[in-house]
Design an enzyme around this catalytic site. Structure first.
Site, mmCIF file in Angstrom:
data_model
loop_
_atom_site.group_PDB
_atom_site.id
_atom_site.type_symbol
_atom_site.label_atom_id
_atom_site.label_comp_id
_atom_site.label_asym_id
_atom_site.label_seq_id
_atom_site.Cartn_x
_atom_site.Cartn_y
_atom_site.Cartn_z
ATOM 1 N N PHE A 6 2.996 -5.379 -13.089
ATOM 2 C CA PHE A 6 2.112 -6.217 -12.292
ATOM 3 C C PHE A 6 1.098 -6.855 -13.227
ATOM 4 O O PHE A 6 0.178 -6.199 -13.719
ATOM 5 C CB PHE A 6 1.400 -5.425 -11.191
ATOM 6 C CG PHE A 6 0.681 -6.317 -10.217
ATOM 7 C CD1 PHE A 6 1.355 -7.306 -9.531
ATOM 8 C CD2 PHE A 6 -0.679 -6.167 -9.992
ATOM 9 C CE1 PHE A 6 0.709 -8.131 -8.630
ATOM 10 C CE2 PHE A 6 -1.348 -6.992 -9.094
ATOM 11 C CZ PHE A 6 -0.651 -7.971 -8.415
ATOM 12 N N THR A 66 7.739 6.964 36.572
ATOM 13 C CA THR A 66 8.105 7.234 35.177
ATOM 14 C C THR A 66 8.941 8.510 35.061
ATOM 15 O O THR A 66 9.735 8.650 34.132
ATOM 16 C CB THR A 66 6.857 7.326 34.288
ATOM 17 O OG1 THR A 66 6.074 8.461 34.652
ATOM 18 C CG2 THR A 66 6.019 6.070 34.400
ATOM 19 N N ASP A 67 8.781 9.432 36.001
ATOM 20 C CA ASP A 67 9.639 10.623 35.994
ATOM 21 C C ASP A 67 11.086 10.243 36.289
ATOM 22 O O ASP A 67 12.016 10.824 35.709
ATOM 23 C CB ASP A 67 9.144 11.637 37.026
ATOM 24 C CG ASP A 67 9.856 12.976 36.905
ATOM 25 O OD1 ASP A 67 9.634 13.677 35.886
ATOM 26 O OD2 ASP A 67 10.661 13.303 37.803
ATOM 27 N N HIS A 103 -0.393 4.506 -4.934
ATOM 28 C CA HIS A 103 -0.830 4.468 -6.323
ATOM 29 C C HIS A 103 -0.846 5.856 -6.980
ATOM 30 O O HIS A 103 -1.173 6.865 -6.341
ATOM 31 C CB HIS A 103 -2.234 3.858 -6.415
ATOM 32 C CG HIS A 103 -2.319 2.478 -5.845
ATOM 33 N ND1 HIS A 103 -1.593 1.425 -6.351
ATOM 34 C CD2 HIS A 103 -3.037 1.980 -4.806
ATOM 35 C CE1 HIS A 103 -1.869 0.341 -5.654
ATOM 36 N NE2 HIS A 103 -2.734 0.649 -4.711
ATOM 37 N N ASN A 144 1.862 0.259 -1.191
ATOM 38 C CA ASN A 144 1.944 0.552 -2.624
ATOM 39 C C ASN A 144 1.143 1.831 -2.877
ATOM 40 O O ASN A 144 -0.083 1.812 -2.929
ATOM 41 C CB ASN A 144 1.386 -0.622 -3.435
ATOM 42 C CG ASN A 144 1.734 -0.524 -4.905
ATOM 43 O OD1 ASN A 144 2.254 0.488 -5.362
ATOM 44 N ND2 ASN A 144 1.451 -1.581 -5.647
ATOM 45 N N ARG A 171 4.569 0.722 -14.952
ATOM 46 C CA ARG A 171 3.780 1.581 -14.062
ATOM 47 C C ARG A 171 4.717 2.358 -13.143
ATOM 48 O O ARG A 171 5.892 2.055 -13.015
ATOM 49 C CB ARG A 171 2.815 0.748 -13.216
ATOM 50 C CG ARG A 171 3.510 -0.209 -12.262
ATOM 51 C CD ARG A 171 2.543 -0.917 -11.352
ATOM 52 N NE ARG A 171 3.241 -1.830 -10.437
ATOM 53 C CZ ARG A 171 2.678 -2.485 -9.436
ATOM 54 N NH1 ARG A 171 1.378 -2.337 -9.202
ATOM 55 N NH2 ARG A 171 3.391 -3.294 -8.649
ATOM 56 N N LYS A 220 7.819 5.312 30.405
ATOM 57 C CA LYS A 220 7.817 6.699 29.923
ATOM 58 C C LYS A 220 7.979 6.702 28.411
ATOM 59 O O LYS A 220 8.913 6.082 27.880
ATOM 60 C CB LYS A 220 8.948 7.497 30.574
ATOM 61 C CG LYS A 220 8.724 8.999 30.573
ATOM 62 C CD LYS A 220 7.624 9.383 31.554
ATOM 63 C CE LYS A 220 7.650 10.877 31.877
ATOM 64 N NZ LYS A 220 6.569 11.230 32.814
ATOM 65 N N VAL A 276 5.831 -5.874 -6.007
ATOM 66 C CA VAL A 276 6.432 -5.395 -4.763
ATOM 67 C C VAL A 276 6.929 -6.586 -3.948
ATOM 68 O O VAL A 276 7.990 -6.545 -3.328
ATOM 69 C CB VAL A 276 5.417 -4.562 -3.958
ATOM 70 C CG1 VAL A 276 6.015 -4.131 -2.622
ATOM 71 C CG2 VAL A 276 4.959 -3.351 -4.756
ATOM 72 N N GLN A 277 6.167 -7.687 -3.970
ATOM 73 C CA GLN A 277 6.547 -8.875 -3.215
ATOM 74 C C GLN A 277 7.930 -9.377 -3.611
ATOM 75 O O GLN A 277 8.767 -9.684 -2.754
ATOM 76 C CB GLN A 277 5.515 -9.989 -3.429
ATOM 77 C CG GLN A 277 4.170 -9.765 -2.744
ATOM 78 C CD GLN A 277 3.176 -9.009 -3.626
ATOM 79 O OE1 GLN A 277 3.561 -8.220 -4.477
ATOM 80 N NE2 GLN A 277 1.893 -9.255 -3.392
#
Length: 314
Positions: free
Chosen positions: A169, A59-60, A266, A264, A186, A12, A237-238
């Site tokens: 960067f 599933t109920d 932009h 990222n 940036r 569910k 970012v890495q």
């Protein structure tokens, strides 16, 4: 044509749960809103291959179990509630050998009115969610996740952040396909998806013994993410995400690994020189154009080193 059922699980999804705790002495209410998914594995192949519904937990029924369990047990931390749910299904139905429980906890923040926390009013101050994925597997079965026990992954999802400087960067590979200019300053913006995987817990009692650590680690992971994002003069970012993950591993010995996924998002400079020579690039840039796509997507998993794997016995 010869065929076989290679894998099967069912359950569910999108079960909406809201629970309120009312402190009778103070009149203060605490609320939790969740979306729950439960999937079961086990000796259920004949329901697919032979139309044999005698092995099916409806599933109920699973939906009703979620609501009743929420009434009878604490729903916080979500790591505990998911473990209770998963253990219930594996212990209640002898032919069910693995339960996979995913919980999304939606953000409700207590209002401050006249400089005081309001006892029963809340606001949603962001789309960020606290997520938990729990796999409960018994001793007789190996699911796709491996051996027996309770495997917990906690997460932050959809935490949107932006800083207007202190992101770089440059010095990346340049070849005949490269048009991106290097930059030493940036805008950096992303939607944080971070998760951390706990060492396997053997029993539900082992999970209960560590209850305070789940909230504390979630808060620490969120604080570390924000602190590194804001204060790191990011080379990429890495590199920033690696620093975040490394610090999170340092605050809780029971964690096996930390994973980040950061798009990222932009913001491009806009050349307005065509209109009366307006300067709006480089050091004069003030108006930017947010981009909906394409965007970079940076991922990493940082695991504890072999020399750091000694941990308290569960």
């Amino acid at each position: 044509m010869a065929s076989r059922l290679a894998a099967a699980r069912y359950g569910k999804d999108n079960v909406r749960v809201y629970k309120v705790h009312r402190d009778q002495e103070t009149g203060v209410h605490t609320v939790v809103e969740m979306t729950v998914c439960v999937l079961l594995e086990g000796e259920i192949d004949t329901s697919y291959t032979q139309a044999d519904n005698s092995v099916v937990v409806a599933t109920d029924t699973m939906k009703n179990t979620i609501y009743i369990t929420a009434k009878q047990h604490p729903v916080t931390p979500p790591e505990l509630f998911a473990s209770i749910l998963g253990t219930h299904f594996v212990q209640t139905y002898s032919h069910i050998h693995a339960a996979h429980v995913n919980i999304i906890t939606h953000r409700w923040t207590r209002m401050t009115i006249n400089d005081k926390p309001h006892p029963h009013s809340f606001l949603r101050d962001g789309t960020e969610t606290r997520n938990v994925s729990v796999d409960v597997t018994d001793d007789t079965y190996k699911s796709s996740g491996g051996g027996a026990g309770i495997k917990i992954t906690s997460a932050i999802s959809g935490l949107s952040v932006l800083k207007s400087t202190n992101s770089q960067f440059h010095s990346f590979i340049r070849d005949e396909y490269t048009t991106l200019p290097e930059t030493w300053d940036r805008i950096l913006s992303t939607d944080v998806d971070a998760s951390w995987r706990w060492r396997t817990f053997h029993t539900l009692d082992d999970v209960r013994a560590e209850i305070p650590k789940f909230d504390a680690t979630w808060s620490a992971a969120r604080d570390i993410t924000l602190d590194v994002f804001a204060t790191d003069n990011s080379a990429s970012v890495q590199n920033s995400m690696y620093k975040m993950a490394e610090r999170i591993l340092g605050v809780e010995p029971l964690l096996e690994s930390v994973e980040y996924s950061l798009p990222n998002k932009h913001y491009f400079e806009l050349d307005l020189s065509w209109h009366k020579g307006i300067k709006n690039t480089g050091k004069d840039a003030e108006v930017y154009v947010p981009q909906s796509g394409p965007n970079g997507l940076i991922k990493c998993t940082v695991a504890r080193g072999e020399e750091c794997r000694e941990a308290p016995k569960l």
